[in-house]
Design an enzyme around this catalytic site. Structure first.
Site, PDB file in Angstrom:
ATOM      1  N   ASP A   7       0.859  -1.169   0.000  1.00 10.49           N
ATOM      2  CA  ASP A   7       0.000   0.000   0.000  1.00 10.49           C
ATOM      3  C   ASP A   7       0.905   1.230   0.000  1.00 10.49           C
ATOM      4  O   ASP A   7       2.126   1.111  -0.182  1.00 10.49           O
ATOM      5  CB  ASP A   7      -0.971  -0.023   1.186  1.00 10.49           C
ATOM      6  CG  ASP A   7      -0.304   0.166   2.532  1.00 10.49           C
ATOM      7  OD1 ASP A   7       0.948   0.262   2.609  1.00 10.49           O
ATOM      8  OD2 ASP A   7      -1.031   0.215   3.541  1.00 10.49           O
ATOM      9  N   CYS A  64       3.162  -3.127   4.111  1.00  9.53           N
ATOM     10  CA  CYS A  64       2.317  -1.995   4.468  1.00  9.53           C
ATOM     11  C   CYS A  64       3.002  -1.303   5.636  1.00  9.53           C
ATOM     12  O   CYS A  64       4.173  -1.567   5.904  1.00  9.53           O
ATOM     13  CB  CYS A  64       0.873  -2.410   4.777  1.00  9.53           C
ATOM     14  SG  CYS A  64       0.623  -3.417   6.254  1.00  9.53           S
ATOM     15  N   THR A  66       2.650  -1.542   8.955  1.00 12.22           N
ATOM     16  CA  THR A  66       3.053  -2.471  10.017  1.00 12.22           C
ATOM     17  C   THR A  66       3.252  -3.890   9.510  1.00 12.22           C
ATOM     18  O   THR A  66       3.878  -4.698  10.193  1.00 12.22           O
ATOM     19  CB  THR A  66       1.982  -2.539  11.125  1.00 12.22           C
ATOM     20  OG1 THR A  66       0.770  -3.062  10.554  1.00 12.22           O
ATOM     21  CG2 THR A  66       1.748  -1.174  11.757  1.00 12.22           C
ATOM     22  N   HIS A  97      10.012 -24.262   8.438  1.00  9.33           N
ATOM     23  CA  HIS A  97       9.005 -25.020   9.188  1.00  9.33           C
ATOM     24  C   HIS A  97       7.601 -24.903   8.615  1.00  9.33           C
ATOM     25  O   HIS A  97       6.843 -25.871   8.648  1.00  9.33           O
ATOM     26  CB  HIS A  97       8.961 -24.567  10.651  1.00  9.33           C
ATOM     27  CG  HIS A  97      10.224 -24.840  11.390  1.00  9.33           C
ATOM     28  ND1 HIS A  97      10.333 -24.672  12.740  1.00  9.33           N
ATOM     29  CD2 HIS A  97      11.446 -25.269  10.971  1.00  9.33           C
ATOM     30  CE1 HIS A  97      11.558 -24.974  13.137  1.00  9.33           C
ATOM     31  NE2 HIS A  97      12.249 -25.342  12.070  1.00  9.33           N
ATOM     32  N   HIS A 133       6.621 -31.159   9.908  1.00 15.62           N
ATOM     33  CA  HIS A 133       6.214 -29.874   9.353  1.00 15.62           C
ATOM     34  C   HIS A 133       5.159 -30.059   8.256  1.00 15.62           C
ATOM     35  O   HIS A 133       4.212 -29.272   8.157  1.00 15.62           O
ATOM     36  CB  HIS A 133       7.422 -29.105   8.831  1.00 15.62           C
ATOM     37  CG  HIS A 133       8.417 -28.781   9.901  1.00 15.62           C
ATOM     38  ND1 HIS A 133       8.070 -28.169  11.086  1.00 15.62           N
ATOM     39  CD2 HIS A 133       9.741 -28.997   9.974  1.00 15.62           C
ATOM     40  CE1 HIS A 133       9.147 -28.023  11.839  1.00 15.62           C
ATOM     41  NE2 HIS A 133      10.176 -28.527  11.183  1.00 15.62           N
TER      42      HIS A 133
END
Length: 142
Positions: A7, A64, A66, A97, A133
């Site tokens: 963004d 973005c 955060t 993993h 995994h």
């Protein structure tokens, strides 16, 4: 090929990552945003995730402010395992993993130099193929 999107909050970091991918001779497709003008991160998260689901791209990178909203959006799509990583250990662990297929980062959280190291770690770490995994990923996908 790497799908990349952001963004407005992640636009500048995305541009630095694109230059880094070019320097590493890694093919990429930029799904926007193409300016720093305010926009809605779910639009770009969905475009990147859809390119992976359609197998046009192998991995994605989303940025973005955060990294939280953009990763939440991507993870709502079946087959996507987007990991929010602000350190190399998390980037390595999620590839090894979780076989994560999208790296999400917050441009307001991690600096450009460190972000490039995180990108390299994510892209250069293979999935472990360990049975435990594989079993856990199958449980995520159910």
């Amino acid at each position: 090929m790497i799908a990349i999107g952001s963004d407005h909050g992640g636009y500048e970091l995305k541009q630095e990552i694109i230059e880094h991918l070019k320097n590493r001779k890694i093919e990429y497709k930029d799904f926007g945003s193409y300016t720093k003008e305010s926009c809605d991160y779910p639009v770009y998260a969905k475009k990147v995730a859809e390119s992976i689901i359609r197998k046009e791209c192998e991995f994605g990178i989303l940025i973005c402010g955060t990294g939280i909203g953009i990763s939440i959006t991507a993870n709502k799509m079946k087959g996507i395992r987007a990991a929010l990583c602000h350190d190399c250990f998390s980037a390595e662990a999620t590839r090894s993993h979780n076989d994560a297929n999208i790296l999400a980062m917050g441009a307001r959280v991690v600096g450009a130099g460190h972000a490039l190291k995180i990108v390299d770690t994510f892209l250069d770490t293979p999935f472990s193929e360990d049975e435990r995994h594989i079993r856990r990923i199958a449980l995520i996908e159910d």
